[in-house]
Enzyme design. Structure first.
Site: not given
Ligand code: GLA
Length: 705
Positions: A443, A507
């Site tokens: 990420d 997300d």
């Molecule tokens: C980001 C990712 C999510 C999740 C969060 C965790 O927003 O896109 O899918 O993994 O971080 O903190």
């Protein structure tokens, strides 16, 4: 004119005719036509009007001011204020079946430019430049751009915009004098400026028109430009935005641009996507993984967030396996100090308070259940509230002496600091060597504001160090799959995909929003690289509610997963997950290898998406009803890409649970199926069913003879 030579590169459908003399110019890039090259030359040379320079001015692969090209130059730089208007002359050409490499020199400025141009059998062109400083003194490079010409009939654009939870939105606009420009200075590929665009003929659409699609494979700052010159010629240009002073070449040093990928189709956007999808499958994706069926994920993030309890997580895993999940992933929240999004990033040590018995029992439990295990990391980031920051405050990517805003309460680590780089590699390596980890989600949850190393601008190098870190991890752990995620779809491009296996598209797990996001992404990426999860019925990012059918079918057309807490779900929902997992497993070989067709609809309230197998023996079509139908009857579903001579059995595989209750009756083919020729399906089609807004239906076509 005569001391110039013409060469051609050909794909299956595409032709590039390049004229080579002192410099290289693409005279034609479009549909392949056979014929005599000399005839082409006579046909393609331009007149020279009064009132401007007395000779013809070429649009080369690197426009040069010194040759009288009044366009954005391909090379801009200087050596202490000198050598700022280079003019390159070809010194050597190496031609192969599908590529040319052109070496050009400017002896006065002491620069060499290598230009690579390739057209592959999937009709994808790729090009890049390498600039070398051949003279004493430092050559400061301000710009180094890749340029491809467009014909005058390319007069419309499809470009991208977006934001967090709203990626891959497309917009149409005319291409007029003044052109189009987008700049991304966010230090990652970004949600806002996905580095791609399409130019085409008036009203180009999914099925019709000449289109030229471009994708700039770079995960950092970039500028894309489509310019209409004052004389009507036009070109596309893509470049990394170099910050002041960040590219300074000493004698003998070089800089290479990222690849600019491009493809022409005279069959509209679907044709273009077919080229890019095949190219991604054959050339971009790490080759060792392309044949492996992509396992269905269960990701814990929206199920438990930071609330980790090993016993409970094991019960989630048990439930997941019962539903047919094949890979279980523990997302954020498992490491030291990570109880929320304000602390802990950088401390890549298992949180012993949450996991007193370690991670082994969970990994073993997951593996015993027949699933792979995956873990979340965000290696490039640091919270000030972390042991790592307390020990190494100097590891921050920052300009000393200035404050900078945080993003999600965090900062970026300077990967150009070798100690920091090695620490991160060691931590990743530790987990990948200690546990049976098949996949990591990598990420990157904030933008880069002060990309500096030793006080100097260093955004370009930060992106390269990120690639190097991933490459180093991949080299040591070649079997581990990586998902590229950046707060959803903030780092999605071909260069990342060379070293990773899938993307977290957004997300936003709201099925309605996902329909648009996934469509936007589908122009350049095949479905199997697009992470697509069924979220909870009450969507966390939009607060909308959707049926399991709509969520299931929407997630089906990607690399499918589930993202919720299965333990807390009701029986009916669980049965739904199971059903769509089964369906996905059944259709996965087709979905992940076939041809994607975005099917035109008569009503914007519908979105229809199909995948047809390469041998045309089967197809699956999703009819998604995004909003209330405009009319009470919605015309016909017409399916392209089938074999016109063959007969297909048409059956409905999935439909909303209230399907029969919302009308007097639905089209008979949706009840009992029917048999039709491929030609009929394409030319005439089947009457559209009536669906409620925010619902979907799945139809299968199987060749019977
Ligand atoms: C980001 C990712 C999510 C999740 C969060 C965790 O927003 O896109 O899918 O993994 O971080 O903190």
């Amino acid at each position: 004119m005569t001391d110039k030579t013409l060469i051609e590169l050909t794909g299956q459908q595409t032709q590039l005719i390049v004229e080579l003399g002192e410099y290289a110019e693409i005279l034609h890039w479009g549909q392949k036509v056979s014929g005599d090259l000399n005839g082409f030359r006579m046909a393609l040379h331009r007149p020279v009007p009064y009132g401007r320079l007395d000779s013809d001015v070429s649009m080369t692969l690197h426009p040069e001011l010194g040759r009288g090209v009044f366009s954005s130059p391909g090379v801009e730089g200087h050596r202490d204020g000198q050598d700022w208007a280079p003019v390159f002359v070809i010194s050597h050409i190496e031609q192969q079946q599908d590529s040319i490499v052109i070496e050009s020199e400017d002896a006065i400025a002491g620069l060499r430019l290598q230009t690579e141009l390739k057209l592959d059998s999937n009709d994808v062109v790729k090009t890049r430049h390498t600039l070398t400083n051949k003279k004493a003194g430092v050559y400061h490079v301000n710009r180094l751009a890749n340029t491809l010409p467009l014909p005058a009939r390319a007069n419309e654009l499809m470009t991208y915009y977006g934001r967090w939870v709203h990626e891959f939105q497309t917009v149409r606009q005319p291409l007029l004098q003044g052109g189009y420009q987008q700049e991304n200075r966010r230090g990652r590929t970004s949600h806002e400026h996905y580095p791609a665009l399409v130019a085409g003929t008036t009203h180009f659409d999914e099925m019709n028109g000449d289109v030229w699609g471009f994708h700039f494979a770079w995960s950092g700052n970039h500028r894309l430009r489509v310019d209409v010159k004052a004389d009507g010629r036009r070109y596309m240009q893509a470049e990394v935005i170099y910050l002041p002073g960040e590219v300074a070449l000493k004698e003998g040093e070089s800089i290479t641009t990222p690849w600019l990928y491009a493809s022409h189709s005279n069959c509209g956007l679907n044709g273009m996507s077919h080229h890019f999808h095949s190219h991604v499958r054959e050339t971009i994706l790490p080759s060792d993984f392309t044949d492996k069926p992509r396992p269905i994920h269960l990701n814990t993030w929206e199920g438990i967030y930071f609330d980790h309890d090993p016993e409970y997580i094991m019960s989630m895993a048990t439930q997941s396996a019962e539903m047919g999940v094949e890979r279980f992933i523990i997302d954020d929240g498992w490491f030291k100090g990570r109880n929320g999004d304000k602390a802990g990033l950088g401390d890549w040590f298992l949180c012993e308070a949450k996991y007193p018995n370690g991670l082994h029992p969970i990994v073993e439990h997951v593996n015993k259940l027949g699933m792979e295990f995956g873990l979340w990391f965000e290696p490039e980031m640091i919270n000030k509230d972390s042991e790592l920051f307390r020990t190494h405050p100097d590891w921050l990517l920052a300009v000393n002496g200035y404050d900078q805003p945080t993003g999600r309460n965090q900062y970026v680590i300077n990967l150009q600091n070798d100690e920091a780089f090695n620490f991160l590699f060691e931590r990743l390596d530790h987990f990948l060597s200690t546990y049976n980890i098949a996949y990591i989600k990598w990420d990157m949850n904030r933008e880069v504001v002060q990309p500096a190393h030793l006080g100097q601008a260093a955004a370009h190098n930060q992106t390269q160090r990120y690639y190097q870190l991933v490459d180093k991890v991949r080299e040591k752990h070649p079997k581990v799959e990586i998902e590229s995620c950046a707060a959803g779809g903030g780092r999605i491009d071909f260069e990342v995909l060379k070293r990773t296996h899938r993307f977290w598209a957004s997300d936003n797990n709201d099925a309605l929003e996902r329909q648009t996001i996934q469509r936007g992404m589908s122009y350049f990426f095949p479905p199997e690289v697009m992470g697509s999860h069924i979220g909870a019925s009450h969507c966390h990012s939009t607060r909308r509610r959707h049926s399991i059918e709509f969520r299931g079918l929407t997630a089906l057309f990607g690399h499918m997963g589930i993202e919720l807490d299965p333990v807390k779900e009701e029986q009916a929902e669980k049965e739904g997950f199971e059903r769509y997992i089964k369906l996905h497993k059944m259709l996965r070989p087709l979905l992940h290898s076939g041809r994607t067709w975005r099917i035109p609809t008569d009503d914007k309230a519908h979105q229809i998406h199909a995948v047809v197998s390469n041998d045309q023996s089967e197809a699956v079509v999703m009819i998604a009803q995004l909003a209330m139908p405009t009319n009470s009857l919605s015309g016909h579903l017409r399916v392209p890409g089938l074999d016109p001579q063959a007969t297909y059995r048409v059956t409905v595989l999935d439909k909303p649970s209230n399907y029969d209750d919302i009308v007097n009756y639905q089209p008979p083919w949706t009840e009992s199926g029917c048999e039709l020729s491929g030609a009929w399906c394409e030319e005439v089609g089947l009457t559209m069913p009536i669906l409620d807004a925010e619902s979907a239906m799945l139809v299968k076509f199987e060749r019977i003879h």
